[in-house]
Write a protein that holds these residues in place. Structure first.
Motif, PDB file in Angstrom:
ATOM      1  N   MET A  85     -30.224  38.555 -83.887  1.00 31.08           N
ATOM      2  CA  MET A  85     -30.071  39.429 -85.057  1.00 31.08           C
ATOM      3  C   MET A  85     -31.108  39.129 -86.120  1.00 31.08           C
ATOM      4  SD  MET A  85     -25.935  39.708 -85.234  1.00 31.08           S
ATOM      5  CE  MET A  85     -25.937  40.882 -86.556  1.00 31.08           C
ATOM      6  N   ARG A 135     -34.224  41.079 -84.874  1.00 29.45           N
ATOM      7  CA  ARG A 135     -33.673  42.244 -84.191  1.00 29.45           C
ATOM      8  C   ARG A 135     -34.771  43.159 -83.661  1.00 29.45           C
ATOM      9  NH1 ARG A 135     -28.942  43.122 -81.596  1.00 29.45           N
ATOM     10  NH2 ARG A 135     -28.252  45.293 -81.724  1.00 29.45           N
ATOM     11  N   SER A 156     -15.417  41.238 -89.923  1.00 29.14           N
ATOM     12  CA  SER A 156     -15.918  41.800 -88.671  1.00 29.14           C
ATOM     13  C   SER A 156     -15.209  41.159 -87.482  1.00 29.14           C
ATOM     14  CB  SER A 156     -17.424  41.557 -88.554  1.00 29.14           C
ATOM     15  OG  SER A 156     -18.130  42.451 -89.370  1.00 29.14           O
ATOM     16  N   GLN A 182     -17.301  46.669 -87.637  1.00 28.25           N
ATOM     17  CA  GLN A 182     -18.462  46.420 -88.491  1.00 28.25           C
ATOM     18  C   GLN A 182     -18.136  46.939 -89.883  1.00 28.25           C
ATOM     19  OE1 GLN A 182     -22.439  45.771 -87.719  1.00 28.25           O
ATOM     20  NE2 GLN A 182     -21.060  44.222 -86.912  1.00 28.25           N
ATOM     21  N   ARG A 240     -21.956  45.453 -81.598  1.00 29.28           N
ATOM     22  CA  ARG A 240     -23.281  45.127 -82.155  1.00 29.28           C
ATOM     23  C   ARG A 240     -24.401  45.422 -81.155  1.00 29.28           C
ATOM     24  NH1 ARG A 240     -19.933  41.227 -84.229  1.00 29.28           N
ATOM     25  NH2 ARG A 240     -20.296  39.713 -82.581  1.00 29.28           N
ATOM     26  N   PRO A 253     -27.219  45.875 -86.614  1.00 30.90           N
ATOM     27  CA  PRO A 253     -25.834  45.568 -86.971  1.00 30.90           C
ATOM     28  C   PRO A 253     -25.729  44.414 -87.960  1.00 30.90           C
ATOM     29  CG  PRO A 253     -26.366  44.534 -84.895  1.00 30.90           C
ATOM     30  CD  PRO A 253     -27.600  45.263 -85.330  1.00 30.90           C
ATOM     31  N   SER A 276     -23.614  40.761 -88.978  1.00 36.52           N
ATOM     32  CA  SER A 276     -23.036  39.632 -88.264  1.00 36.52           C
ATOM     33  C   SER A 276     -21.515  39.644 -88.404  1.00 36.52           C
ATOM     34  CB  SER A 276     -23.583  38.318 -88.831  1.00 36.52           C
ATOM     35  OG  SER A 276     -23.030  38.090 -90.121  1.00 36.52           O
TER      36      SER A 276
END
Length: 603
Positions: A129, A132, A228, A233, A557, A563, A565
C-alpha cells in the motif's frame, strides 16, 4: 482498439504466429532480462519475449537493453519471428513468437525496487500500500480493476440503455442524519456548523423520486467513519438504485437481470431467479442473516426429540419461553478434526456467545460417544443418530439455551468448522461457485444493545413496514416485519434495500414515537413526502465486496485502486495529516496540540 492515438503498433499481449514477418513497435516495462540475450517486455495486456541483437552493427542497442534495470520503461521496434522449435512457451499467449529488436529507447530508467513486481513474491500489505503505484503493475490487480470497469460499464448499459434509468450525481457535502454508522464531519466557515459526508445517497434518491425522475441510479461514493475490516473501507462504492411505483419483487427481478447481464463470461453463468428465505429461516437454519449456502451442515432443531429425555441442562433450557436445543453435524469430523480443533470450537462459542457446547461422536460400530449417552437408552441413541443424519466418524456439536443465542453460536461454529475441514484438505466452499440468495422479512426494529427497552431501526428509519404488519406499528412495533431485502453471495451481504415509507405521517410516527429521534433534522424529507410522494423503493449493491468475491480476493482492498489500511490510513500519501493552526482558523477550530502530539507518538 488499444493502439489508437499512440505510436505503438501492438500491445505486449496480442502478437501471435499470424504476425510473423511484421515490423512492430512495442512499449512497456522490462519484467526480466537474461545475460544480455533476451528480455521479457510487459504491459497491461501481457508479455512478449524480446531478442537482443548480438551483432556489432547493433552493439549500442545491446548495451542499452542489457544495462537497463528491471522495471525500466522502454520502446522497442523489431521484426516478429517464430520461436525456434522446442522453445515455444504454451503458458504464454505470445509463447509461439518473439521480437528481434532493431531499435530501442529507454524512456525512463527504474531505481532499485522495494519489492519485485511478481505475483509469487510475498510482500507485506503495508509495503504494497505504501508503493501502491508499483503494486498496481501486478497481473492480479490489473485484472481486478479491468474486470471491475467492464462490469460497471455493462451495468450502465443495462440500467440506462435497456431500462430507462437516469444517472444522477448527488451531493457529497450534506448534514448529519440519525441512525446508521458514524459519519465523517467536514468543517465549514460558519461558526460551529459542520457538513457530514453521506454514508449513502439515501435521502437524495428518495427526493429524486418525489421529483418525478422515476428511475435513478448512480455509481456512488459513500463514507463511514468506522473501523476497517477485510470487507469494509471508510470510503467505498455502491451501485445505488431507486424506482417509483415498484414493489419488492420488481426490485429483485431488476437486480437479478442486472447481475446476469453484467456477469463476467469467464466466471460461468448465473441462474435466475435467485432463491429466497426469510430472516427467521436463515437464523434457524444457518445462524446468520447472510447464509453461505455452498455447503450443508445446517442447524437441526432437536428440541422435540430431547423434550422427553431426562437430561438436566436440556430440560433447564426448554423451560424458558424461547428455549431450544439445536445441533450441527460435521461430516467426517473424527477423521479431519483434532481434539484441539474441537476444544477451539467450544472455546469460540463460550467466549463469543457465552454458549456451552456438547459434542457427540459416531463410532465405527454406529454407537454414540458423548456425555449425553448416559441419559439415553440404545433406542433413543439410534433415533438421535437418525434425526441428526449421522454417519460413522461424524461429529455433532449440540447447544441448548435461548433461540437466537444458540443459533448464532452454531452458525459461527458452522463456518469455523468448514474452515478447519478445508484446512485439513476437504473442499466445501468452492470460490468459483456463486450462490446468490435473497433474505427477506427482517424485523423492522431491534432493541438497542446499550438499552434493550429502546428500539432502533434494523436497517434505516425510512424502511416501510410489511403490509401485513402495518397495524402492529402502532400497537406492538417489536413484532413488525419490514419490507427490507438483502442480497447474499457465498455468505457475504453484497446488497441491501427496501420499499420506503412514502407517507409523511407514518415517517414522522416512526421517527418520533418509535425511535424517539428529533424529526426536525429530517424536516426537508418529511415536508417533501407531503407534496405527493409516489410509492418507491430501491437497493444498493456493494461494488467493492461484489467484485472481491467474483475474483476471489482476500480483501476488498485488492479490488480498489488506492485503498485505505485497516486503520483507515493512506500509507502512500500519509493521510490523514496535520494542518497548521493558520489553516484551521477560517473554520473556527482549534486543536489541543499536546494531545495531538501524544496521538502522533502512538502512531
Amino acid at each position: 482498439d488499444f493502439n489508437s492515438f499512440v505510436p505503438r503498433t501492438n500491445t505486449c499481449g496480442e502478437l501471435r504466429s499470424a504476425h510473423v514477418g511484421q515490423q512492430v513497435t512495442l512499449y512497456g516495462w522490462i519484467q526480466y532480462q537474461r545475460q544480455g540475450m533476451f528480455l521479457v517486455l510487459r504491459d497491461f495486456q501481457g508479455l512478449t519475449q524480446i531478442i537482443i541483437p548480438q551483432d556489432e552493427a547493433h552493439s549500442h542497442v545491446k548495451k542499452l537493453l542489457s544495462d537497463a534495470p528491471v522495471e525500466s520503461v522502454v520502446r522497442v521496434t523489431g521484426i516478429v519471428c517464430p520461436r525456434p522449435p522446442g522453445q515455444e512457451n504454451p503458458k504464454m499467449p505470445t509463447g509461439d513468437i518473439e521480437v528481434k529488436v532493431e531499435t530501442a529507447e529507454i524512456l525512463n530508467s527504474c531505481k532499485k525496487l522495494p519489492f519485485e513486481i511478481k505475483n509469487f513474491v510475498k510482500k507485506s500489505e503495508a509495503l504494497r500500500m505504501q508503493y501502491r503505484y508499483l503494486d498496481l503493475r501486478s497481473f492480479q490487480l490489473q485484472y481486478n480493476l479491468r474486470l471491475r470497469s467492464q462490469m460497471v460499464m455493462k451495468m450502465r448499459e443495462y440500467l440506462c440503455n435497456l431500462h430507462g434509468f437516469v444517472d444522477v450525481e448527488t451531493p457529497t457535502l450534506f448534514k448529519r442524519t440519525p441512525g446508521g454508522a458514524k459519519e465523517f464531519i467536514v468543517p465549514s466557515r460558519e461558526v460551529g456548523k459542520f457538513y457530514s459526508l453521506p454514508q449513502s445517497p439515501q435521502q437524495f434518491k428518495q427526493l429524486l423520486m418525489v421529483g418525478g425522475l422515476d428511475r435513478y441510479f448512480q455509481v456512488a461514493r459513500c463514507y463511514r467513519d468506522e473501523g476497517s475490516r477485510p470487507d469494509r473501507q471508510p470510503e467505498f462504492t455502491q451501485i445505488d438504485i431507486e424506482m417509483s411505483f415498484v414493489d419488492q419483487a420488481g426490485i429483485q427481478r431488476l437486480i437479478e437481470g442486472l447481475l446476469q447481464y453484467s456477469w463476467p463470461e469467464e466466471r460461468g453463468s448465473i441462474t435466475t431467479p435467485f432463491p429466497s428465505m426469510t430472516y427467521e429461516e436463515a437464523l434457524a437454519g444457518y445462524g446468520t442473516d447472510k447464509p453461505d449456502t455452498r455447503f450443508g451442515m445446517k442447524i437441526v432443531d432437536i428440541s422435540d426429540f430431547l423434550r422427553r429425555s431426562d437430561i438436566p441442562f436440556v430440560q433447564n433450557a426448554l423451560r424458558y419461553p424461547h428455549g431450544t436445543v439445536k445441533a450441527i453435524c460435521i461430516p467426517q469430523g473424527v477423521r479431519y478434526l483434532k481434539n484441539k480443533d474441537l476444544e477451539s470450537l467450544k472455546e469460540s462459542a463460550k467466549s463469543q456467545f457465552n454458549q456451552e457446547i456438547m459434542e457427540i461422536i459416531c463410532r465405527p460400530d454406529g454407537s454414540l460417544k458423548s456425555l449425553l449417552t448416559k441419559f439415553l437408552g440404545e433406542k433413543q441413541q439410534s433415533e438421535l443418530s437418525q434425526v441428526l443424519n449421522m454417519q460413522v466418524d461424524d461429529v455433532v456439536l449440540l447447544a441448548a439455551g435461548e433461540h437466537k443465542q444458540v443459533c448464532s453460536a452454531l452458525g459461527r461454529l458452522r463456518l469455523e468448522s468448514a474452515g478447519l475441514l478445508e484446512a485439513a484438505g476437504l473442499v466445501l466452499r468452492d470460490p468459483m461457485t456463486f450462490h446468490f440468495l435473497w433474505v427477506v422479512d427482517f424485523p423492522l426494529f431491534l432493541p438497542k444493545e446499550e438499552n434493550p427497552t429502546e428500539l432502533e431501526s434494523a436497517h434505516h428509519p425510512f424502511t416501510a413496514p410489511h403490509p401485513s404488519d402495518a397495524n402492529l406499528l402502532y400497537s406492538d412495533p417489536t413484532k413488525v416485519r419490514s419490507q427490507h431485502y438483502d442480497l447474499v453471495l457465498n455468505g457475504s451481504e453484497v446488497g441491501g434495500g427496501s420499499i420506503r415509507i412514502h407517507s409523511a405521517e407514518q415517517q414522522r410516527f416512526v421517527l418520533e414515537k418509535v425511535l424517539k429521534e428529533d424529526s426536525e433534522v429530517l424536516s426537508h424529507l418529511l415536508e417533501a413526502l407531503e407534496f405527493g410522494a409516489p410509492p418507491h423503493g430501491g437497493i444498493a449493491l456493494g461494488l467493492d465486496r461484489l467484485i472481491s468475491l467474483i475474483v476471489d480476493a482476500l480483501s476488498i482492498r485488492d479490488v480498489i485502486a488506492f485503498p485505505k489500511s485497516f486503520r483507515g490510513r493512506d500509507l502512500m500519501g500519509n493521510a490523514p495529516d496535520y494542518v497548521t493552526p493558520e489553516e484551521l482558523e477560517p473554520y473556527h477550530i482549534q486543536v489541543s496540540w499536546p494531545l495531538a502530539e501524544e496521538e502522533a507518538k502512538k502512531n
